[in-house]
Design a protein around this motif. Sequence first.
Motif, PDB file in Angstrom:
ATOM      1  N   ASP A  83       0.833  -1.213   0.000  1.00 34.44           N
ATOM      2  CA  ASP A  83       0.000   0.000   0.000  1.00 34.44           C
ATOM      3  C   ASP A  83       0.863   1.256   0.000  1.00 34.44           C
ATOM      4  N   LEU A  84       1.935   1.237   0.779  1.00 31.75           N
ATOM      5  CA  LEU A  84       2.849   2.376   0.819  1.00 31.75           C
ATOM      6  C   LEU A  84       3.453   2.613  -0.557  1.00 31.75           C
ATOM      7  N   TYR A  85       3.895   1.539  -1.171  1.00 30.71           N
ATOM      8  CA  TYR A  85       4.528   1.669  -2.491  1.00 30.71           C
ATOM      9  C   TYR A  85       3.557   2.264  -3.508  1.00 30.71           C
ATOM     10  N   VAL A  86       2.348   1.794  -3.510  1.00 36.85           N
ATOM     11  CA  VAL A  86       1.355   2.310  -4.463  1.00 36.85           C
ATOM     12  C   VAL A  86       1.126   3.797  -4.238  1.00 36.85           C
ATOM     13  N   SER A  87       1.085   4.213  -2.990  1.00 34.54           N
ATOM     14  CA  SER A  87       0.881   5.644  -2.718  1.00 34.54           C
ATOM     15  C   SER A  87       2.049   6.477  -3.238  1.00 34.54           C
ATOM     16  N   LEU A  88       3.271   5.936  -3.119  1.00 35.05           N
ATOM     17  CA  LEU A  88       4.446   6.634  -3.642  1.00 35.05           C
ATOM     18  C   LEU A  88       4.426   6.670  -5.170  1.00 35.05           C
ATOM     19  N   ILE A  93       3.604   9.407 -10.581  1.00 30.75           N
ATOM     20  CA  ILE A  93       2.775   9.581 -11.778  1.00 30.75           C
ATOM     21  C   ILE A  93       2.356  11.040 -11.928  1.00 30.75           C
ATOM     22  N   GLN A  94       1.990  11.668 -10.831  1.00 30.13           N
ATOM     23  CA  GLN A  94       1.579  13.074 -10.885  1.00 30.13           C
ATOM     24  C   GLN A  94       2.743  13.986 -11.246  1.00 30.13           C
ATOM     25  N   MET A  95       3.956  13.644 -10.810  1.00 30.40           N
ATOM     26  CA  MET A  95       5.134  14.436 -11.184  1.00 30.40           C
ATOM     27  C   MET A  95       5.332  14.422 -12.703  1.00 30.40           C
ATOM     28  N   TYR A  96       5.187  13.256 -13.297  1.00 29.22           N
ATOM     29  CA  TYR A  96       5.369  13.155 -14.747  1.00 29.22           C
ATOM     30  C   TYR A  96       4.187  13.745 -15.508  1.00 29.22           C
ATOM     31  N   LEU A 118      -0.161  -7.401  -6.367  1.00 29.71           N
ATOM     32  CA  LEU A 118      -0.938  -6.339  -5.726  1.00 29.71           C
ATOM     33  C   LEU A 118      -2.411  -6.728  -5.654  1.00 29.71           C
ATOM     34  N   SER A 119      -3.108  -6.116  -4.731  1.00 29.37           N
ATOM     35  CA  SER A 119      -4.551  -6.328  -4.659  1.00 29.37           C
ATOM     36  C   SER A 119      -5.215  -5.722  -5.889  1.00 29.37           C
ATOM     37  N   ALA A 120      -6.405  -6.194  -6.196  1.00 28.93           N
ATOM     38  CA  ALA A 120      -7.154  -5.644  -7.321  1.00 28.93           C
ATOM     39  C   ALA A 120      -7.420  -4.156  -7.104  1.00 28.93           C
ATOM     40  N   GLY A 121      -7.623  -3.776  -5.853  1.00 29.87           N
ATOM     41  CA  GLY A 121      -7.866  -2.367  -5.553  1.00 29.87           C
ATOM     42  C   GLY A 121      -6.666  -1.497  -5.882  1.00 29.87           C
ATOM     43  N   ASN A 122      -5.475  -1.950  -5.514  1.00 32.76           N
ATOM     44  CA  ASN A 122      -4.275  -1.172  -5.818  1.00 32.76           C
ATOM     45  C   ASN A 122      -3.985  -1.132  -7.312  1.00 32.76           C
ATOM     46  N   LEU A 123      -4.224  -2.250  -7.996  1.00 29.75           N
ATOM     47  CA  LEU A 123      -4.057  -2.263  -9.446  1.00 29.75           C
ATOM     48  C   LEU A 123      -4.996  -1.263 -10.114  1.00 29.75           C
ATOM     49  N   LYS A 124      -6.196  -1.182  -9.610  1.00 27.98           N
ATOM     50  CA  LYS A 124      -7.179  -0.248 -10.181  1.00 27.98           C
ATOM     51  C   LYS A 124      -6.765   1.197  -9.941  1.00 27.98           C
ATOM     52  N   LYS A 125      -6.221   1.488  -8.753  1.00 24.53           N
ATOM     53  CA  LYS A 125      -5.751   2.853  -8.462  1.00 24.53           C
ATOM     54  C   LYS A 125      -4.675   3.283  -9.450  1.00 24.53           C
ATOM     55  N   ILE A 126      -3.715   2.390  -9.693  1.00 17.88           N
ATOM     56  CA  ILE A 126      -2.614   2.728 -10.608  1.00 17.88           C
ATOM     57  C   ILE A 126      -3.142   2.910 -12.024  1.00 17.88           C
ATOM     58  N   THR A 127      -3.995   2.004 -12.450  1.00 18.46           N
ATOM     59  CA  THR A 127      -4.525   2.061 -13.816  1.00 18.46           C
ATOM     60  C   THR A 127      -5.336   3.338 -14.038  1.00 18.46           C
ATOM     61  N   GLU A 128      -6.160   3.679 -13.089  1.00 18.03           N
ATOM     62  CA  GLU A 128      -6.957   4.905 -13.227  1.00 18.03           C
ATOM     63  C   GLU A 128      -6.078   6.144 -13.212  1.00 18.03           C
ATOM     64  N   LEU A 337      13.728   0.053  -0.935  1.00 18.88           N
ATOM     65  CA  LEU A 337      12.664   1.036  -1.126  1.00 18.88           C
ATOM     66  C   LEU A 337      12.970   2.386  -0.477  1.00 18.88           C
ATOM     67  N   ALA A 338      13.868   2.430   0.492  1.00 18.62           N
ATOM     68  CA  ALA A 338      14.017   3.610   1.354  1.00 18.62           C
ATOM     69  C   ALA A 338      14.332   4.888   0.574  1.00 18.62           C
ATOM     70  N   LYS A 339      15.308   4.859  -0.330  1.00 15.39           N
ATOM     71  CA  LYS A 339      15.702   6.071  -1.047  1.00 15.39           C
ATOM     72  C   LYS A 339      14.614   6.531  -2.016  1.00 15.39           C
ATOM     73  N   TYR A 340      13.960   5.573  -2.631  1.00 19.79           N
ATOM     74  CA  TYR A 340      12.833   5.908  -3.512  1.00 19.79           C
ATOM     75  C   TYR A 340      11.760   6.637  -2.700  1.00 19.79           C
ATOM     76  N   GLN A 341      11.436   6.090  -1.551  1.00 17.29           N
ATOM     77  CA  GLN A 341      10.422   6.693  -0.687  1.00 17.29           C
ATOM     78  C   GLN A 341      10.831   8.095  -0.234  1.00 17.29           C
ATOM     79  N   ASN A 342      12.096   8.238   0.157  1.00 16.49           N
ATOM     80  CA  ASN A 342      12.571   9.526   0.667  1.00 16.49           C
ATOM     81  C   ASN A 342      12.446  10.625  -0.381  1.00 16.49           C
TER      82      ASN A 342
END
Length: 671
Positions: A83-88, A93-96, A118-128, A337-342
């Motif tokens: 879930d954290l990764y998907v939020s990042l 995506i918004q930056m690009y 990933l859960s279907a919910g997270n896949l849907k968030k990314i796709t949308e 993941l740490a540096k990507y997240q930071n």
Amino acid sequence: MNANLIFENGLLYHHYANTAYPLTPKSFMEYRINDPSQIQNFLTSEWAKADELSLYVHIPFCKVRCNFCEYAVLQDVDICTEDLYVSLLLKEIQMYKAILKDKKIVGFDMGGGTPTKLSAGNLKKITEAITNSFNIQDNVIFSIETTPVIAAKEPEKILEVYEMGYKRISMGIQTVSEKLLNELGREGTTHIYEQATQNIRKAGFKQFNIDLMYGFLHQSNEEFENTIRYAISLNPEYITLYRNRYKGTKLEKEADGVSLYKIICQYRLAYEILLENGYMANEGKNTFSKVKDDYGTSDYLTKRVINGIPYVGMGLGAQSFGMDYLAYNEGAASKQLAKYQNKIENNQFPVQDIYRLPKEESIAKMVSVAFYFGFVDLEAFHNRFGVSFLEHFKNEVEFATQEGLMEIKGNRIFLTKRGADYINGVIPLFYSDKSKVELTELFNKADQRSEGEKEFLKAYRIEDYQRPSLAADIAVFALNNGEMNECNDLSEKRLSVLLIKRGEHPYMNNWALPGGFVKPGESVEQAAYRELQEEAGISEVCLSQLQVFSEPKRDPRGWIVSCSFIALTEGKNLQMQFGEDAIDAQWFDIQYMKLDTSTQEIINGNTTQEQYSLVLTNENTKLTATLDRVATDSLYNKNVKCDILDTKGIAFDHAKILAFAIERIRGEVLH
């Protein structure tokens, strides 16, 4: 640089000379942008140059990291981390979105790792987020990857993925060998594969690809053939072959144990079986398609490979290739993941390394990946770079076409069958000059034999062969500088011998006499003529038998008996073309002489002991050997025993075979 030298270095260093470019993570360091504050403005100006591009989203999660995996993958993480990764990722995506604005998106892939973990919910968030943020063209087919286990056990998720808009799906089987699966750290059974295929079809997918892998040290041709035939039985539209690349994987130490000859044999095996079963691909292409006029690859990959369309990669460790830059996201090196997240949380593009590329490096990057399809589209190249491919690479194209490696058909230049076999030598022909030098330096620094041969011999099973194995070796000599009957002095005649450079362990990259194993159903003589044709392209010679060499330790693979043959021509005018497990074939001038200062001559009755020096040279190479020769004369015959004291660059006991052959010629032809 000399095209033949680059071609040869590519073959010798074939685990690095492939469609992945650059050669090493440090290759482009001089082009790196080191000031992070410049990155956003640089990206904005770079993407202003492009009218269209593709998108790739990386999902770095797997249940277990496979031993052959080279990518940024996190294994067995919990739902909170996903879930954290998907939020990042959504923030990236918004930056690009702010940079790319309304530019046309002509391809979109979600890969990994395992996106469907990933859960279907997270896949849907990314796709949308992707569809709402970018100007995706109406005809773009979304593509996604899954594993057999997920597709078999979570049919509802596979259906939801299809309903989200993904119409192409790729599933990695890799192998059906239970032994190899265990070595690679993968889970899989035929029941799982069949259930997965059934669920994918039920979901509605009509563009279904299966990935298979080859080139493993402990993978036999029989195991690979079983895998190919099983994949065909599942009836996917597409089958893609991935050669194990070793670099950056847990199996990297095994790389040098896998010979180029094995790679060629396994690709050729797959190519022939797939074509026989209705799957089409031009020579050298990795993806095979049963659908007419369909390359079988995703829109993202097809446009990237053929047209050089730039792409943005988003997610941990993802790669981006713009009009004049290359970038890797955080995690490409660390797999963490740490540096990507930071960086995301600090509103920075999560870039680990970004390089401002000169034109010749962008060209090399595009052309290298073009060989994934086995051809370069000349019009697409001109559109991308504003120069003619045939003019820009005039010398390289001339070499490749004259050597029968490539041929021009219409507006494309394709690999031939021979070129597909030796693709790892063809690709570096089109590197930048800087990378050609780097390839040569990498090879010069490498220990090409010791460690690689150890790994090869660990996996080699002599019990798989009838013992002793029978081989034929052929010494073809050219007698130059005059007709045969003009002179009786060997030193004045400039005697030359034909040698091939081995592309297979053992003694890979050493020079040897043409030859190989006798196949069931053929005589030793037939084997000798066949091997001479396959390895050197020569058939117009008359062979006579020389001698049998049968010492138990003459070959490190086991007890292999060689029946040797000899041939003599009047000059080096034979038309040669190396092939099979030979990666070069050349003539060498011979010096064979008794050592005047370092040998002792001991006469005991009718026994004479002497030492001889054998030196083989041409314009580029010098090979040497020192031999101890003991001759015993009796009333009715003469027995000669020869031992190799030292040899440099000459494989097996071929220096000894040459010594006997030279003495035969001296006795029968020159006196």
